[in-house]
Every structure is written in structure tokens, then in C-alpha cells.
Design an enzyme around this catalytic site. Structure first.
Site, mmCIF file in Angstrom:
data_model
loop_
_atom_site.group_PDB
_atom_site.id
_atom_site.type_symbol
_atom_site.label_atom_id
_atom_site.label_comp_id
_atom_site.label_asym_id
_atom_site.label_seq_id
_atom_site.Cartn_x
_atom_site.Cartn_y
_atom_site.Cartn_z
ATOM 1 C CD GLU A 297 -22.910 -1.314 -21.654
ATOM 2 O OE1 GLU A 297 -22.480 -2.034 -22.580
ATOM 3 O OE2 GLU A 297 -24.113 -1.290 -21.333
ATOM 4 C CB CYS A 331 -14.261 -0.802 -24.477
ATOM 5 S SG CYS A 331 -15.176 0.701 -24.737
HETATM 6 P P1 NAD Z 1 -11.211 -3.337 -14.588
HETATM 7 O O1 NAD Z 1 -12.267 -4.358 -14.701
HETATM 8 O O2 NAD Z 1 -9.857 -3.753 -14.173
HETATM 9 O O3 NAD Z 1 -11.638 -2.202 -13.538
HETATM 10 C C1 NAD Z 1 -12.884 -1.527 -13.648
HETATM 11 C C2 NAD Z 1 -13.304 -1.084 -12.248
HETATM 12 O O4 NAD Z 1 -13.580 -2.249 -11.472
HETATM 13 C C3 NAD Z 1 -12.232 -0.294 -11.499
HETATM 14 O O5 NAD Z 1 -12.848 0.725 -10.742
HETATM 15 C C4 NAD Z 1 -11.630 -1.349 -10.599
HETATM 16 O O6 NAD Z 1 -11.050 -0.814 -9.429
HETATM 17 C C5 NAD Z 1 -12.839 -2.189 -10.250
HETATM 18 N N1 NAD Z 1 -12.516 -3.554 -9.827
HETATM 19 C C6 NAD Z 1 -11.404 -4.259 -10.110
HETATM 20 N N2 NAD Z 1 -11.463 -5.473 -9.520
HETATM 21 C C7 NAD Z 1 -12.647 -5.526 -8.875
HETATM 22 C C8 NAD Z 1 -13.310 -6.524 -8.099
HETATM 23 N N3 NAD Z 1 -12.760 -7.697 -7.891
HETATM 24 N N4 NAD Z 1 -14.530 -6.235 -7.614
HETATM 25 C C9 NAD Z 1 -15.117 -5.049 -7.857
HETATM 26 N N5 NAD Z 1 -14.531 -4.065 -8.568
HETATM 27 C C10 NAD Z 1 -13.327 -4.311 -9.092
HETATM 28 O O7 NAD Z 1 -11.183 -2.554 -16.001
HETATM 29 P P2 NAD Z 1 -10.237 -1.374 -16.458
HETATM 30 O O8 NAD Z 1 -8.862 -1.907 -16.671
HETATM 31 O O9 NAD Z 1 -10.416 -0.165 -15.620
HETATM 32 O O10 NAD Z 1 -10.886 -1.038 -17.872
HETATM 33 C C11 NAD Z 1 -10.638 -1.817 -18.999
HETATM 34 C C12 NAD Z 1 -11.782 -2.742 -19.302
HETATM 35 O O11 NAD Z 1 -12.983 -1.988 -19.400
HETATM 36 C C13 NAD Z 1 -11.628 -3.437 -20.633
HETATM 37 O O12 NAD Z 1 -12.037 -4.760 -20.525
HETATM 38 C C14 NAD Z 1 -12.577 -2.644 -21.543
HETATM 39 O O13 NAD Z 1 -13.023 -3.346 -22.673
HETATM 40 C C15 NAD Z 1 -13.669 -2.296 -20.602
HETATM 41 N N6 NAD Z 1 -14.426 -1.137 -21.051
HETATM 42 C C16 NAD Z 1 -15.640 -1.350 -21.621
HETATM 43 C C17 NAD Z 1 -16.401 -0.285 -22.088
HETATM 44 C C18 NAD Z 1 -17.742 -0.516 -22.721
HETATM 45 O O14 NAD Z 1 -18.472 0.445 -22.924
HETATM 46 N N7 NAD Z 1 -18.088 -1.748 -23.056
HETATM 47 C C19 NAD Z 1 -15.908 1.015 -21.948
HETATM 48 C C20 NAD Z 1 -14.664 1.194 -21.339
HETATM 49 C C21 NAD Z 1 -13.934 0.112 -20.884
#
Ligand code: NAD
Length: 545
Positions: A297, A331
Site C-alpha cells: 500500500e 496517506c
Molecule cells: P518510506 O517508503 O520512506 O518507508 C517505508 C518503509 O520502507 C520504512 O520501513 C523504510 O525504512 C523502508 N525503506 C526505505 N527505503 C527502502 C529501500 N530502499 N528498500 C527497502 N525498504 C526501504 O515511507 P514512509 O515515509 O515511512 O511513509 C510514508 C509513505 O507511506 C507515503 O508515501 C504514504 O502515502 C505511504 N503510506 C501509504 C499507506 C496506504 O495504505 N496506502 C499507509 C501509510 C503510508
């Protein structure tokens, strides 16, 4: 070890959404939470890597801080090494042998107990951790860390029962069964900073279905993730079922995604990261023993669209709450609005009046409506959008950012005359809302515009008192949002009531906290048993006469 096989078809407590506590002045919950906040400010847990129930302190540490007081360290955490990641996969494999053989009821008991612990003894702890670590207000914390996570645990159990009860029909002399097996391997759960409940749900939904999980928490939600893990252990989760791996996401992912036993990915976060994980899996396809289930998501660019018949008072409140609660870091947060010219002066006046009343600051002060944004990176990114808006659009209210003591950004309303303006298209993930004012006569064109403006399709809302217009919006925006609201803000989905998830660039839309999601974490086996098998190979039609 003796295997316990209960004889009995067991009933479940009916899942009911956890009632939200108000934390109004004078309530006992307010006093208890304030006391827990105070105590937690003096704590500084030294969070380990946890593999097979053993705490490992690698010595390579990171610091978790309070976004609204960034000099305040809430915890240190140890970063997993490459050897830890491999050890966690091996430990999960060992735990899988028993956990995947437990009946679904036995596994459910762990999560039902976790729900009850969270509803009672652990509620203040998880709320306080979410407030201090992620800068949520008491109310935003309550609906996330307490209520939503409790709901995930209870409703997932009820959905698991429904799924297991789905059995094939039987023909004469034949007994058919569907067995919902765990996936063969491990699930890699990578969780975001913005919801403690998502942090808890992504590893536990697959675990409930008998899977073992590597949980990579977000660095900026480490405190609440740690308390969630402890809650699960207290609820009886066996060691090794969920191994906890804080640390470098790139290194951990590289090892996990290249492993032959990768059976699934349960991700929530940004679209870019999910895309990169998907392509890594694609490149590794030859390595796996089974096809990994990929569930993610991701981002959003959520809209509120007003029809000229909209109730302006309701619309203005939905805009303010939808765009600015939790600093616009949901989100589902509203980040683009489309208002007809006839309503704009009144909508603008009402929204601005509310924005002027909003207090931004330390979440320990309960009169604040907003805290800080999550970290320096987010602060810089959102400040960049404010600079852009100052140059090429009109800032109607807000626009200030001050990172001196905490990463504070004022709620900001921007107006543009270009519907394709950068701030109307890109996910900002902060308290910045952009408005486009359309000609009342161009309702049909505006519907098309809303549908086409962004690559995302997560949430959206239409405000209208004209039923025909609502019907038009339903049809025109069918694919523009996975969660669509009529006369309500586009945030605040409740487990069991509004299953959550978006399509297009917003994710695989497997609806967290629903049966649809749980189906991704099982591999069904069909068993046919024939009571009186044929003993003659010849069929009757082969007779000579
Ligand atoms: P992010 O993508 O920066 O991080 C999410 C996770 O991925 C973290 O655990 C992070 O450490 C990890 N990560 C970061 N870089 C990575 C890589 N290169 N490889 C593997 N893992 C990696 O997101 P965030 O800042 O934690 O959250 C915000 C984002 O999440 C926004 O885009 C938001 O829209 C989305 N979000 C979506 C939903 C939904 O249900 N659609 C819900 C909540 C948040």
C-alpha cells in the site's frame, strides 16, 4: 512435543470496533495518559534486534528522537548486521515447523489476547510512545495505536475464521476439503512511520495465517514498534515467529529479497520504494522456491471535490480535518481540493478562520491540534514545496516552517489557477493543501480533471447535496480512489467498516484488515476423499447392448 488437536468448533467473541476515548479535561484516561507520558520522557530504551526471542545488541546504534523536540532522544536502537538478517531467516524457518501447524484458533488466541492487553494495561504505553516518537496528538494516537491496532487484531481473527470456513461442496460418496496452509517460507514485512497500527498489522496479519515474518520497522517509529513487539510477546507469540530487524533498509532488503525462501512481501510506504522492491523481486525470480506474494500500500494524492450544491460548513470542516490532522502525514490526507467559484469565498473564509485557530506545537500540550512533521528530511522536503508555492502560486494562509526546536510546519492553504500545477499532482506528505477553483458550469470537465491529474488512486471525497451529481461522481471517479467518501472527509477509515487501500500507483489494493488481505497469506490445498472408489475401469456406456 505433543500436538494439541482440539475437538470442537469454537466460537469467537464478536469483533466490535474499540470505542474511542475522548481524553477530555477531567477524564480518568487523560490523567493516566499524562502520567505515562511523563514517565516515558524519562525512559530511554536500548532497543535490540530480536531473533528467536533473543535480544541482540550489535553496538552499531541509531537514535530515535521526538519530532516536536528533536534534541530529546526517546530511544537508541541497535542495527541488524547482514549475519543477523540471515540468522533471522534461519530462526523463522525453525519456528515455521511448529507455528504453521497450529490450528488457526490457537494462533488467534495470541492476537485476541494482544487486543485485550492493548485495550487495557498497554493502552497508555502504546499511545504515549506514538505521541512522543511520532508526534501524534492524544486523539490521533488513540485512533491509531489503540483503536485501529486493537481492531486489526480482533477483526483479522474473525476474517481468518470466515476464510477457513469457506469449504467446497461435496458430491455423492465424496468428501472435499480446503486447507488454508501457511506460505512455504517467510514473509518480509516493511512498515512505515505514520501509523503504529500499520506497524503492528503488517507482520501480524501473515503471522495469524501461520506464516513466519521478518519485521523491518521504520527508524522514525522505533519506540512504538518496540512496545508493539513487547505486547505481542506478552500475549504469547512464540519466539521466532516475528523476528525484529531494525537497521539499514537497503541492506536488509537486499538479503531478504534474494533469499530462496522469500514467500511474500507486506509493505506500506512510498511508491518509489515499493517499485524498487518489486523490480528486485523480478530480477531474482529464478532464485525462489515459490512465487512471492507482493502486497504493498503506497502513496496518494487525495482529493476533495465540491459540487455547487455542497453544504459549505461540512465541506470546510472536512477540508481542515482531512488536510491537517497528523500534519497531513496520513496517506489518505486531503492534498488537493476542487471548489466551484460560487462557493469559494465562503469556503475560503471558513477554512482560513479555522486554520487561524489551529495551534501547532508539542503534543504534550493537549490544546495543540498539530505536532511536528516526522524528521529533518520531511521538514526540508515540505519546506521546499512552500518555497515553490511562494514563487508560483498564492499562499492564502500559513506558509511558515520553523525547525529550531521541533520540525514544525504551519497548516498551509495554497491557491493555484493551473489544475496541473506541481502541488496539485505530487504527494507532499505534509500539511500543505492546494485549491483549484473551477467554473460552476464545468462540473463534468472537473470530474475528468480529478480523475486524470495524479498517478495515484487512494482516497477521495465528493461533497454534494444533489443526488444526481453524487451518481455522476461515483461513475466518473470509479477508478480514482480505492476509498471513496460522500459528504465526509477522505481520512479516518475504520477497520471492518471501510476496508482500506488504493489502486493505480497507490498499491496492490489488498485492503488491510480484511479477508481480501488474509487470502494473500495462505496457499490453499484441496483434498478430495472418495469413500467408495470404483473397482472396475469400464464405464457403463461401454456395454455392447
Ligand atoms: P518510506 O517508503 O520512506 O518507508 C517505508 C518503509 O520502507 C520504512 O520501513 C523504510 O525504512 C523502508 N525503506 C526505505 N527505503 C527502502 C529501500 N530502499 N528498500 C527497502 N525498504 C526501504 O515511507 P514512509 O515515509 O515511512 O511513509 C510514508 C509513505 O507511506 C507515503 O508515501 C504514504 O502515502 C505511504 N503510506 C501509504 C499507506 C496506504 O495504505 N496506502 C499507509 C501509510 C503510508
Amino acid at each position: 512435543m505433543t500436538t494439541f488437536s482440539p475437538n470442537g468448533v469454537r466460537q469467537l467473541p464478536p469483533p466490535i470496533n474499540e470505542p474511542i476515548r475522548s481524553y477530555a479535561p477531567g477524564t480518568p484516561e487523560r490523567a493516566a495518559l499524562k502520567a505515562r507520558l511523563k514517565a516515558m520522557e524519562g525512559e530511554r530504551p536500548d532497543i535490540p534486534v530480536v531473533i528467536g526471542g533473543k535480544e541482540i545488541r550489535t553496538g552499531e546504534t541509531g537514535k530515535a528522537v521526538s519530532p516536536h523536540k528533536h534534541k530529546h532522544v526517546t530511544a537508541t536502537y541497535h542495527k541488524a548486521t547482514a549475519a543477523d538478517v540471515r540468522a533471522a531467516i534461519a530462526s523463522g524457518k525453525k519456528a515455521w515447523k511448529e507455528w504453521s501447524e497450529w490450528t488457526w484458533e490457537e494462533r488467534a488466541a495470541v492476537f485476541l489476547k494482544a487486543a485485550d492487553l492493548l485495550a487495557t494495561t498497554h493502552r497508555d504505553t502504546l499511545n504515549a510512545a506514538t505521541m512522543l516518537g511520532q508526534s501524534k496528538t492524544a486523539f490521533q494516537s488513540e485512533i491509531d495505536a489503540a483503536c485501529e491496532l486493537i481492531d486489526f487484531f480482533r477483526f483479522n481473527v474473525a476474517f481468518a475464521r470466515e476464510l477457513c470456513a469457506e469449504q467446497p461442496i461435496n458430491g455423492p460418496g465424496v468428501w472435499n476439503q480446503s486447507e488454508y496452509r501457511a506460505l512455504e517460507g517467510f514473509v518480509y514485512a516493511v512498515t512505515p512511520f505514520n501509523f503504529t497500527a500499520i506497524g503492528g498489522n503488517l507482520p501480524t496479519a501473515p503471522a495469524l495465517m501461520g506464516n513466519v515474518v521478518l519485521w523491518k520497522p521504520a527508524a522514525s517509529a522505533m519506540l512504538s514498534a518496540w512496545h508493539t513487539l513487547q505486547l505481542l510477546h506478552e500475549a504469547g507469540l512464540p519466539p521466532g515467529v516475528i523476528n525484529f530487524l531494525p537497521g539499514d533498509p537497503v541492506m536488509i532488503s537486499e538479503i531478504a529479497l534474494a533469499h530462496e525462501d522469500l514467500a511474500g512481501v507486506h509493505f506500506t510506504g512510498s511508491t518509489g520504494v515499493f517499485n524498487s522492491m518489486w523490480s528486485t523481486i523480478g530480477q531474482n525470480m529464478g532464485k525462489y522456491r515459490s512465487y512471492p506474494r507482493i502486497v504493498g500500500e503506497t502513496g496518494g494524492k487525495d482529493f476533495i471535490l465540491a459540487h455547487p450544491s455542497a453544504d459549505v460548513a461540512a465541506l470546510a470542516v472536512a477540508i481542515v480535518r482531512g488536510a491537517f490532522e497528523y500534519q497531513g502525514q496520513k496517506c489518505s490526507a486531503a492534498s488537493r481540493v476542487y471548489i466551484p467559484k460560487s462557493l469559494w469565498p465562503e469556503v475560503k473564509a471558513r477554512v482560513v478562520a479555522m486554520m487561524e485557530e489551529i495551534k501547532v506545537g508539542d503534543v504534550n500540550d493537549f490544546t495543540n491540534f498539530m505536532g511536528a512533521v516526522i524528521d529533518q528530511r520531511a521538514f526540508d522536503r515540505i519546506s521546499g514545496y512552500l518555497k515553490t508555492a511562494k514563487k508560483s502560486a498564492k499562499i492564502i494562509a500559513g506558509g511558515k516552517a520553523d525547525g529550531t526546536t521541533g520540525w514544525f510546519i504551519d497548516p498551509t492553504l495554497v491557491q493555484t489557477t493551473d489544475p496541473q500545477y506541481q502541488l496539485m499532482c505530487e504527494e507532499i506528505f505534509g500539511p500543505v493543501l492546494t485549491a483549484f477553483v473551477y467554473d460552476d458550469a464545468k462540473w463534468g470537465e472537473t470530474l475528468k480533471l480529478v480523475d486524470r491529474t495524479s498517478p495515484y488512486a487512494l482516497t477521495g471525497a465528493v461533497f454534494s447535496q444533489d443526488r444526481a451529481a453524487v451518481r455522476e461522481a461515483h461513475a466518473a471517479l470509479r477508478h480514482a480512489a480505492g476509498n471513496f467518501y460522500v459528504n465526509d472527509k477522505c481520512t479516518g477509515a475504520v477497520v471492518g467498516q471501510q476496508p482500506f487501500g488504493g489502486a493505480r500507483a497507490s498499491g496492490t489494493n489488498d485492503k488491510a484488515g480484511s479477508k481480501l488481505n488474509l487470502t494473500r497469506w495462505v496457499s490453499a490445498r484441496t483434498v478430495k476423499e472418495t469413500f467408495a472408489p470404483p473397482t472396475d475401469f469400464r464405464y457403463p456406456f461401454m456395454g455392447a447392448k
